[in-house]
Each structure stands twice: as C-alpha cells, then as structure tokens.
Write a protein that holds these residues in place. Structure first.
Motif, PDB file in Angstrom:
ATOM      1  N   LYS A 121      50.802  43.197 -85.941  1.00 56.40           N
ATOM      2  CA  LYS A 121      49.979  43.519 -87.109  1.00 56.40           C
ATOM      3  C   LYS A 121      49.075  44.711 -86.840  1.00 56.40           C
ATOM      4  O   LYS A 121      48.921  45.597 -87.694  1.00 56.40           O
ATOM      5  CB  LYS A 121      49.145  42.286 -87.496  1.00 56.40           C
ATOM      6  CG  LYS A 121      48.214  42.507 -88.665  1.00 56.40           C
ATOM      7  CD  LYS A 121      48.968  42.704 -89.973  1.00 56.40           C
ATOM      8  CE  LYS A 121      48.033  42.669 -91.171  1.00 56.40           C
ATOM      9  NZ  LYS A 121      47.705  43.973 -91.700  1.00 56.40           N
ATOM     10  N   ASN A 122      48.476  44.773 -85.649  1.00 60.66           N
ATOM     11  CA  ASN A 122      47.628  45.909 -85.296  1.00 60.66           C
ATOM     12  C   ASN A 122      48.434  47.204 -85.255  1.00 60.66           C
ATOM     13  O   ASN A 122      47.959  48.257 -85.687  1.00 60.66           O
ATOM     14  CB  ASN A 122      46.941  45.677 -83.954  1.00 60.66           C
ATOM     15  CG  ASN A 122      45.887  44.601 -84.022  1.00 60.66           C
ATOM     16  OD1 ASN A 122      45.365  44.286 -85.088  1.00 60.66           O
ATOM     17  ND2 ASN A 122      45.567  44.011 -82.885  1.00 60.66           N
ATOM     18  N   THR A 123      49.656  47.131 -84.741  1.00 58.45           N
ATOM     19  CA  THR A 123      50.534  48.303 -84.714  1.00 58.45           C
ATOM     20  C   THR A 123      50.867  48.720 -86.140  1.00 58.45           C
ATOM     21  O   THR A 123      50.811  49.909 -86.480  1.00 58.45           O
ATOM     22  CB  THR A 123      51.821  47.995 -83.922  1.00 58.45           C
ATOM     23  OG1 THR A 123      51.464  47.566 -82.602  1.00 58.45           O
ATOM     24  CG2 THR A 123      52.717  49.212 -83.839  1.00 58.45           C
ATOM     25  N   LEU A 159      50.064  52.338 -87.865  1.00 54.60           N
ATOM     26  CA  LEU A 159      51.117  53.193 -88.424  1.00 54.60           C
ATOM     27  C   LEU A 159      50.798  53.555 -89.878  1.00 54.60           C
ATOM     28  O   LEU A 159      50.931  54.715 -90.279  1.00 54.60           O
ATOM     29  CB  LEU A 159      52.476  52.504 -88.331  1.00 54.60           C
ATOM     30  CG  LEU A 159      53.041  52.356 -86.913  1.00 54.60           C
ATOM     31  CD1 LEU A 159      54.183  51.349 -86.903  1.00 54.60           C
ATOM     32  CD2 LEU A 159      53.497  53.702 -86.378  1.00 54.60           C
ATOM     33  N   ILE A 160      50.345  52.582 -90.659  1.00 51.61           N
ATOM     34  CA  ILE A 160      49.986  52.824 -92.060  1.00 51.61           C
ATOM     35  C   ILE A 160      48.803  53.790 -92.147  1.00 51.61           C
ATOM     36  O   ILE A 160      48.770  54.688 -92.978  1.00 51.61           O
ATOM     37  CB  ILE A 160      49.662  51.495 -92.785  1.00 51.61           C
ATOM     38  CG1 ILE A 160      50.862  50.545 -92.779  1.00 51.61           C
ATOM     39  CG2 ILE A 160      49.170  51.752 -94.210  1.00 51.61           C
ATOM     40  CD1 ILE A 160      52.137  51.086 -93.365  1.00 51.61           C
ATOM     41  N   ASN A 185      58.117  51.859 -95.179  1.00 52.41           N
ATOM     42  CA  ASN A 185      58.864  52.335 -94.006  1.00 52.41           C
ATOM     43  C   ASN A 185      58.498  51.600 -92.720  1.00 52.41           C
ATOM     44  O   ASN A 185      58.970  51.967 -91.648  1.00 52.41           O
ATOM     45  CB  ASN A 185      58.626  53.828 -93.809  1.00 52.41           C
ATOM     46  CG  ASN A 185      59.267  54.670 -94.877  1.00 52.41           C
ATOM     47  OD1 ASN A 185      59.630  54.177 -95.935  1.00 52.41           O
ATOM     48  ND2 ASN A 185      59.410  55.948 -94.618  1.00 52.41           N
ATOM     49  N   VAL A 186      57.619  50.610 -92.814  1.00 54.21           N
ATOM     50  CA  VAL A 186      57.187  49.869 -91.629  1.00 54.21           C
ATOM     51  C   VAL A 186      57.482  48.379 -91.850  1.00 54.21           C
ATOM     52  O   VAL A 186      57.097  47.812 -92.866  1.00 54.21           O
ATOM     53  CB  VAL A 186      55.679  50.064 -91.352  1.00 54.21           C
ATOM     54  CG1 VAL A 186      55.275  49.351 -90.072  1.00 54.21           C
ATOM     55  CG2 VAL A 186      55.317  51.540 -91.274  1.00 54.21           C
ATOM     56  N   PHE A 209      52.917  53.125 -80.439  1.00 52.56           N
ATOM     57  CA  PHE A 209      53.564  52.021 -79.716  1.00 52.56           C
ATOM     58  C   PHE A 209      52.951  51.860 -78.333  1.00 52.56           C
ATOM     59  O   PHE A 209      52.670  50.735 -77.899  1.00 52.56           O
ATOM     60  CB  PHE A 209      55.064  52.253 -79.607  1.00 52.56           C
ATOM     61  CG  PHE A 209      55.869  51.931 -80.847  1.00 52.56           C
ATOM     62  CD1 PHE A 209      55.276  51.555 -82.035  1.00 52.56           C
ATOM     63  CD2 PHE A 209      57.248  52.001 -80.818  1.00 52.56           C
ATOM     64  CE1 PHE A 209      56.027  51.254 -83.173  1.00 52.56           C
ATOM     65  CE2 PHE A 209      58.008  51.712 -81.931  1.00 52.56           C
ATOM     66  CZ  PHE A 209      57.404  51.323 -83.110  1.00 52.56           C
ATOM     67  N   ASP A 210      52.749  52.967 -77.625  1.00 52.80           N
ATOM     68  CA  ASP A 210      52.145  52.919 -76.279  1.00 52.80           C
ATOM     69  C   ASP A 210      50.730  52.360 -76.333  1.00 52.80           C
ATOM     70  O   ASP A 210      50.327  51.577 -75.482  1.00 52.80           O
ATOM     71  CB  ASP A 210      52.142  54.292 -75.621  1.00 52.80           C
ATOM     72  CG  ASP A 210      53.528  54.748 -75.192  1.00 52.80           C
ATOM     73  OD1 ASP A 210      54.458  53.915 -75.148  1.00 52.80           O
ATOM     74  OD2 ASP A 210      53.680  55.950 -74.909  1.00 52.80           O
ATOM     75  N   ARG A 211      49.972  52.776 -77.329  1.00 51.56           N
ATOM     76  CA  ARG A 211      48.584  52.322 -77.467  1.00 51.56           C
ATOM     77  C   ARG A 211      48.518  50.810 -77.634  1.00 51.56           C
ATOM     78  O   ARG A 211      47.607  50.160 -77.145  1.00 51.56           O
ATOM     79  CB  ARG A 211      47.946  53.014 -78.686  1.00 51.56           C
ATOM     80  CG  ARG A 211      46.484  52.791 -78.834  1.00 51.56           C
ATOM     81  CD  ARG A 211      45.870  53.567 -79.975  1.00 51.56           C
ATOM     82  NE  ARG A 211      46.446  54.890 -80.141  1.00 51.56           N
ATOM     83  CZ  ARG A 211      46.758  55.445 -81.321  1.00 51.56           C
ATOM     84  NH1 ARG A 211      46.508  54.800 -82.439  1.00 51.56           N
ATOM     85  NH2 ARG A 211      47.278  56.645 -81.387  1.00 51.56           N
ATOM     86  N   HIS A 212      49.510  50.256 -78.311  1.00 45.98           N
ATOM     87  CA  HIS A 212      49.534  48.816 -78.541  1.00 45.98           C
ATOM     88  C   HIS A 212      50.459  48.094 -77.549  1.00 45.98           C
ATOM     89  O   HIS A 212      50.699  46.906 -77.677  1.00 45.98           O
ATOM     90  CB  HIS A 212      49.965  48.524 -79.988  1.00 45.98           C
ATOM     91  CG  HIS A 212      48.966  49.018 -80.981  1.00 45.98           C
ATOM     92  ND1 HIS A 212      47.791  48.350 -81.255  1.00 45.98           N
ATOM     93  CD2 HIS A 212      48.938  50.140 -81.747  1.00 45.98           C
ATOM     94  CE1 HIS A 212      47.096  49.028 -82.139  1.00 45.98           C
ATOM     95  NE2 HIS A 212      47.779  50.123 -82.455  1.00 45.98           N
TER      96      HIS A 212
END
Length: 63
Positions: free
Chosen positions: A16-18, A22-23, A31-32, A57-60
């Motif tokens: 959810k955080n990712t 992204l949004i 798109n997600v 993605f790396d951050r999360h």
C-alpha cells in the motif's frame, strides 16, 4: 512504449505504501495494481519512467 514492472512485497502495508508513492509521482491509478494472491505490486509506465519506479521499489524494499 509502455513497460510493466513488478515488485514482490512481504506485507500489505508495504504494498500500500508503494502504491501510494507511485500515485504521488503522477502515475495514473489505473496503471498501478496490487496482486494479493501473488504478493506483487504491478505498474505500467512509459520506459522513461522505469528508473523512477525502480527507485520507489528500492525505497520500499520490494524484491
């Protein structure tokens, strides 16, 4: 050309955080996707946005 990118997650909160991140970068909600069954976050983006998605993605810590 668009590209589909996938990142595996360990918890729903991580997914959810990712998704939120992204949004927030301007990727359209349509798109997600969060694939609960396969524990994946899927995103469809233009190739030029690939680096930014990888950073998110790396951050999360999606694998």
């Amino acid at each position: 050309m668009n590209k589909t990118m996938n990142g595996g997650y360990d918890s729903h909160d991580q997914a959810k955080n990712t998704w939120d991140d992204l949004i927030a970068t301007g990727i359209p909600r349509d798109n997600v996707y969060i694939d609960e069954e396969n524990k994946l976050v899927k995103v469809i983006v233009p190739e030029e946005a690939e680096r930014e998605v990888k950073e998110i993605f790396d951050r999360h810590r999606l694998h």
